[in-house]
Design a protein around this motif. Structure first.
Motif, PDB file in Angstrom:
ATOM      1  N   HIS A  70     -62.722  15.870  71.407  1.00  0.00           N
ATOM      2  CA  HIS A  70     -61.689  14.823  71.367  1.00  0.00           C
ATOM      3  C   HIS A  70     -60.454  15.194  70.544  1.00  0.00           C
ATOM      4  N   HIS A  71     -60.345  16.459  70.163  1.00  0.00           N
ATOM      5  CA  HIS A  71     -59.154  16.786  69.384  1.00  0.00           C
ATOM      6  C   HIS A  71     -58.264  17.766  70.124  1.00  0.00           C
ATOM      7  N   GLN A  72     -57.010  17.450  70.177  1.00  0.00           N
ATOM      8  CA  GLN A  72     -56.021  18.409  70.640  1.00  0.00           C
ATOM      9  C   GLN A  72     -54.866  18.358  69.681  1.00  0.00           C
ATOM     10  N   MET A  73     -54.536  19.508  69.134  1.00  0.00           N
ATOM     11  CA  MET A  73     -53.440  19.542  68.174  1.00  0.00           C
ATOM     12  C   MET A  73     -52.149  19.113  68.888  1.00  0.00           C
ATOM     13  N   THR A  74     -51.337  18.329  68.199  1.00  0.00           N
ATOM     14  CA  THR A  74     -50.085  17.891  68.824  1.00  0.00           C
ATOM     15  C   THR A  74     -49.152  19.090  68.982  1.00  0.00           C
ATOM     16  N   PRO A  75     -48.685  19.368  70.204  1.00  0.00           N
ATOM     17  CA  PRO A  75     -47.827  20.546  70.387  1.00  0.00           C
ATOM     18  C   PRO A  75     -46.523  20.427  69.596  1.00  0.00           C
ATOM     19  N   PRO A 101     -52.922   7.630  60.959  1.00  0.00           N
ATOM     20  CA  PRO A 101     -54.306   7.144  60.925  1.00  0.00           C
ATOM     21  C   PRO A 101     -55.278   7.962  61.771  1.00  0.00           C
ATOM     22  N   ALA A 102     -54.785   8.977  62.510  1.00  0.00           N
ATOM     23  CA  ALA A 102     -55.670   9.865  63.286  1.00  0.00           C
ATOM     24  C   ALA A 102     -55.065  11.267  63.203  1.00  0.00           C
ATOM     25  N   ALA A 103     -55.126  11.843  61.996  1.00  0.00           N
ATOM     26  CA  ALA A 103     -54.245  12.969  61.648  1.00  0.00           C
ATOM     27  C   ALA A 103     -54.689  14.323  62.182  1.00  0.00           C
ATOM     28  N   GLY A 104     -55.941  14.462  62.604  1.00  0.00           N
ATOM     29  CA  GLY A 104     -56.413  15.755  63.115  1.00  0.00           C
ATOM     30  C   GLY A 104     -56.189  16.864  62.103  1.00  0.00           C
ATOM     31  N   THR A 105     -55.553  17.945  62.537  1.00  0.00           N
ATOM     32  CA  THR A 105     -55.268  19.085  61.653  1.00  0.00           C
ATOM     33  C   THR A 105     -54.064  18.820  60.752  1.00  0.00           C
ATOM     34  N   GLY A 106     -53.375  17.702  60.993  1.00  0.00           N
ATOM     35  CA  GLY A 106     -52.176  17.387  60.215  1.00  0.00           C
ATOM     36  C   GLY A 106     -50.930  18.057  60.771  1.00  0.00           C
ATOM     37  N   ASN A 107     -51.075  18.781  61.894  1.00  0.00           N
ATOM     38  CA  ASN A 107     -49.909  19.533  62.403  1.00  0.00           C
ATOM     39  C   ASN A 107     -48.713  18.618  62.682  1.00  0.00           C
ATOM     40  N   LEU A 108     -48.966  17.501  63.351  1.00  0.00           N
ATOM     41  CA  LEU A 108     -47.862  16.563  63.625  1.00  0.00           C
ATOM     42  C   LEU A 108     -47.300  16.009  62.311  1.00  0.00           C
ATOM     43  N   LEU A 109     -48.207  15.578  61.436  1.00  0.00           N
ATOM     44  CA  LEU A 109     -47.765  14.984  60.166  1.00  0.00           C
ATOM     45  C   LEU A 109     -46.894  15.967  59.378  1.00  0.00           C
ATOM     46  N   VAL A 125     -55.583   9.961  57.715  1.00  0.00           N
ATOM     47  CA  VAL A 125     -56.949   9.509  57.990  1.00  0.00           C
ATOM     48  C   VAL A 125     -57.459  10.305  59.187  1.00  0.00           C
ATOM     49  N   GLU A 126     -58.709  10.734  59.116  1.00  0.00           N
ATOM     50  CA  GLU A 126     -59.300  11.478  60.234  1.00  0.00           C
ATOM     51  C   GLU A 126     -60.825  11.370  60.108  1.00  0.00           C
ATOM     52  N   ILE A 127     -61.472  11.222  61.270  1.00  0.00           N
ATOM     53  CA  ILE A 127     -62.913  10.996  61.263  1.00  0.00           C
ATOM     54  C   ILE A 127     -63.698  12.312  61.201  1.00  0.00           C
ATOM     55  N   ASP A 128     -63.077  13.409  61.630  1.00  0.00           N
ATOM     56  CA  ASP A 128     -63.773  14.689  61.724  1.00  0.00           C
ATOM     57  C   ASP A 128     -63.586  15.480  60.424  1.00  0.00           C
ATOM     58  N   LEU A 130     -64.353  18.582  59.491  1.00  0.00           N
ATOM     59  CA  LEU A 130     -63.788  19.934  59.543  1.00  0.00           C
ATOM     60  C   LEU A 130     -62.260  19.884  59.656  1.00  0.00           C
ATOM     61  N   LEU A 131     -61.771  18.945  60.481  1.00  0.00           N
ATOM     62  CA  LEU A 131     -60.313  18.828  60.645  1.00  0.00           C
ATOM     63  C   LEU A 131     -59.668  18.390  59.338  1.00  0.00           C
ATOM     64  N   VAL A 132     -60.330  17.521  58.600  1.00  0.00           N
ATOM     65  CA  VAL A 132     -59.751  17.079  57.318  1.00  0.00           C
ATOM     66  C   VAL A 132     -59.695  18.249  56.339  1.00  0.00           C
ATOM     67  N   GLN A 151     -62.683   9.094  57.422  1.00  0.00           N
ATOM     68  CA  GLN A 151     -63.308   7.835  57.851  1.00  0.00           C
ATOM     69  C   GLN A 151     -62.789   7.439  59.219  1.00  0.00           C
ATOM     70  N   ASP A 152     -63.413   6.436  59.794  1.00  0.00           N
ATOM     71  CA  ASP A 152     -62.899   5.816  61.011  1.00  0.00           C
ATOM     72  C   ASP A 152     -61.572   5.140  60.635  1.00  0.00           C
ATOM     73  N   GLY A 153     -60.495   5.548  61.295  1.00  0.00           N
ATOM     74  CA  GLY A 153     -59.178   5.017  60.977  1.00  0.00           C
ATOM     75  C   GLY A 153     -59.008   3.549  61.325  1.00  0.00           C
ATOM     76  N   LEU A 154     -60.012   2.980  62.011  1.00  0.00           N
ATOM     77  CA  LEU A 154     -59.922   1.558  62.384  1.00  0.00           C
ATOM     78  C   LEU A 154     -60.745   0.678  61.436  1.00  0.00           C
ATOM     79  N   SER A 167     -48.278   8.907  64.832  1.00  0.00           N
ATOM     80  CA  SER A 167     -49.621   9.281  65.256  1.00  0.00           C
ATOM     81  C   SER A 167     -49.679   9.654  66.726  1.00  0.00           C
ATOM     82  N   ASP A 168     -50.437  10.698  67.003  1.00  0.00           N
ATOM     83  CA  ASP A 168     -50.763  11.094  68.374  1.00  0.00           C
ATOM     84  C   ASP A 168     -52.112  10.414  68.617  1.00  0.00           C
ATOM     85  N   LEU A 169     -52.053   9.263  69.289  1.00  0.00           N
ATOM     86  CA  LEU A 169     -53.203   8.354  69.277  1.00  0.00           C
ATOM     87  C   LEU A 169     -54.383   8.850  70.110  1.00  0.00           C
TER      88      LEU A 169
HETATM   89  N1  SAM Z   1     -51.744  14.906  65.478  1.00  0.00           N
HETATM   90  C1  SAM Z   1     -52.994  15.630  65.395  1.00  0.00           C
HETATM   91  C2  SAM Z   1     -52.714  17.101  65.120  1.00  0.00           C
HETATM   92  O1  SAM Z   1     -51.541  17.529  65.178  1.00  0.00           O
HETATM   93  O2  SAM Z   1     -53.680  17.841  64.875  1.00  0.00           O
HETATM   94  C3  SAM Z   1     -53.813  15.470  66.655  1.00  0.00           C
HETATM   95  C4  SAM Z   1     -54.388  14.124  66.823  1.00  0.00           C
HETATM   96  S1  SAM Z   1     -55.580  14.085  68.123  1.00  0.00           S
HETATM   97  C5  SAM Z   1     -54.624  13.770  69.512  1.00  0.00           C
HETATM   98  C6  SAM Z   1     -56.381  12.556  67.790  1.00  0.00           C
HETATM   99  C7  SAM Z   1     -57.290  12.621  66.584  1.00  0.00           C
HETATM  100  O3  SAM Z   1     -57.857  11.342  66.383  1.00  0.00           O
HETATM  101  C8  SAM Z   1     -58.459  13.598  66.694  1.00  0.00           C
HETATM  102  O4  SAM Z   1     -58.380  14.513  65.642  1.00  0.00           O
HETATM  103  C9  SAM Z   1     -59.708  12.730  66.538  1.00  0.00           C
HETATM  104  O5  SAM Z   1     -60.744  13.356  65.821  1.00  0.00           O
HETATM  105  C10 SAM Z   1     -59.138  11.540  65.775  1.00  0.00           C
HETATM  106  N2  SAM Z   1     -59.870  10.281  65.923  1.00  0.00           N
HETATM  107  C11 SAM Z   1     -60.420   9.756  67.044  1.00  0.00           C
HETATM  108  N3  SAM Z   1     -60.975   8.570  66.780  1.00  0.00           N
HETATM  109  C12 SAM Z   1     -60.764   8.322  65.456  1.00  0.00           C
HETATM  110  C13 SAM Z   1     -61.092   7.254  64.590  1.00  0.00           C
HETATM  111  N4  SAM Z   1     -61.740   6.178  65.029  1.00  0.00           N
HETATM  112  N5  SAM Z   1     -60.695   7.338  63.301  1.00  0.00           N
HETATM  113  C14 SAM Z   1     -60.014   8.433  62.840  1.00  0.00           C
HETATM  114  N6  SAM Z   1     -59.689   9.468  63.608  1.00  0.00           N
HETATM  115  C15 SAM Z   1     -60.056   9.415  64.906  1.00  0.00           C
END
Ligand code: SAM
Length: 305
Positions: A70-75, A101-109, A125-128, A130-132, A151-154, A167-169
């Motif tokens: 479920h993760h794709q780094m934001t291009p 709130p769903a920061a992934g690798t933080g690349n977009l941020l 915030v990121e649920i995964d 390793l990505l954090v 944590q769960d961003g919700l 956020s790249d939702l």
């Molecule tokens: N902008 C990020 C980057 O540049 O790496 C990519 C974001 S990616 C499209 C969406 C992210 O949302 C994924 O890293 C995924 O693990 C995270 N995610 C999905 N559900 C989540 C939740 N409930 N709480 C926090 N993060 C969540």
């Protein structure tokens, strides 16, 4: 070699020597760099963007070998656009607080933080896990002040109100119905959409007058739950702009996305009513003239706001 290439080569060699996953190897390489035990031999004037791009290349290589579900780094093409618009929207502020709130690798941020003119700090915030960890070592190398929440961003977020949410939702159904009941956009039947709830969560954490810039699917306003979204937005937000991204950035046209720009109204703004929505389409990004025209349109829109 450029600074970016030197950084990528340093991380790639170190990560390749590690046992186990390449992405864990990148984290170890960054730690060695941060401790000063070994460093890539870049120019003294290396920029934050060069460091971010070197990290990004290594992380992309790691993702190919060991994709995170479920993760794709934001291009970059999208990150740079969001950064440009975000920095213009908050240009008058000396210090900007951001949230992803769903920061992934933080690349977009980090692309957005690097584009800010004044000081910036962020909550990520990121649920995964390793990505954090990847995002956290990256923030240290970029010297960007970011507070992380694994944590769960919700779920409830212990963050102060921010000026900007970007956020790249994550798109799709949100499985935790019990938690979704805390949101206005929970439907009476079935699961809520996580991208809807992320928008609601973001608006809850914005200061009045603050902006949310969301990368989300083009069919956002055409889904079976779009009425819930429309009603929610009418009550709590002003739609400022919808910027369609070029199809060429996505593998399939059906995965195409746009940037939705919302503003949390102050009391004065709410009394004035809904402003016009700026609609734009990003042209072919290789065409310099068309891109210059597009940026002029963005600049004019922001000046007139
Ligand atoms: N902008 C990020 C980057 O540049 O790496 C990519 C974001 S990616 C499209 C969406 C992210 O949302 C994924 O890293 C995924 O693990 C995270 N995610 C999905 N559900 C989540 C939740 N409930 N709480 C926090 N993060 C969540």
């Amino acid at each position: 070699m450029t600074n970016t290439e030197i950084i990528f080569t340093f991380l790639d060699e170190k990560a390749g020597q590690e046992q186990g996953y390449y992405l864990d190897g990148i984290i170890s390489a960054c730690e060695v760099w941060l401790e000063g035990k070994e460093i890539p031999h870049v120019d003294a004037n290396v920029t934050k963007e060069e460091i971010r791009r070197g990290l990004q290349l290594a992380i992309l290589k790691g993702m190919k070998q060991n994709a995170q579900p479920h993760h794709q780094m934001t291009p970059d093409a999208i990150g740079i656009l969001v950064g440009y618009i975000a920095s213009k929207l908050v240009h008058s502020k000396e210090e900007v607080a951001l949230l992803d709130p769903a920061a992934g690798t933080g690349n977009l941020l980090y692309t957005v933080m690097n584009s800010m003119v004044g000081a910036a700090s962020a909550f990520a915030v990121e649920i995964d896990d390793l990505l954090v960890r990847l995002a956290a070592v990256s923030a240290d190398l970029l010297e960007q002040p970011v507070r992380f929440y694994v944590q769960d961003g919700l779920r409830p977020l212990l963050v102060d109100p921010v000026d900007l949410v970007i956020s790249d939702l994550p798109v799709g159904y949100y499985p935790d119905d019990d938690n979704a009941l805390n949101f206005e956009m929970m439907p009476t039947e079935g699961h809520a959409y996580s991208h809807h709830l992320f928008i609601e969560q973001s608006l809850n954490h914005l200061k009045p007058g603050g902006y949310g810039l969301f990368i989300t699917t083009v069919n956002l306003f055409e889904s079976d739950q779009s009425e819930l979204l429309q009603t929610y937005l009418k009550r709590h937000a002003m739609i400022r702009a919808i910027i369609q991204l070029p199809d060429s950035l996505f593998k399939h046209v059906s995965h195409a996305k746009f940037i939705l720009i919302l503003q949390k109204p102050t009391e004065d703004m709410a009394a004035k009513g809904a402003p016009d929505v700026m609609l734009a389409k990003v042209p072919d990004m290789m065409d310099k003239n068309l891109m210059a025209q597009f940026f002029r349109k963005i600049d004019k829109w922001i000046e007139e706001m």
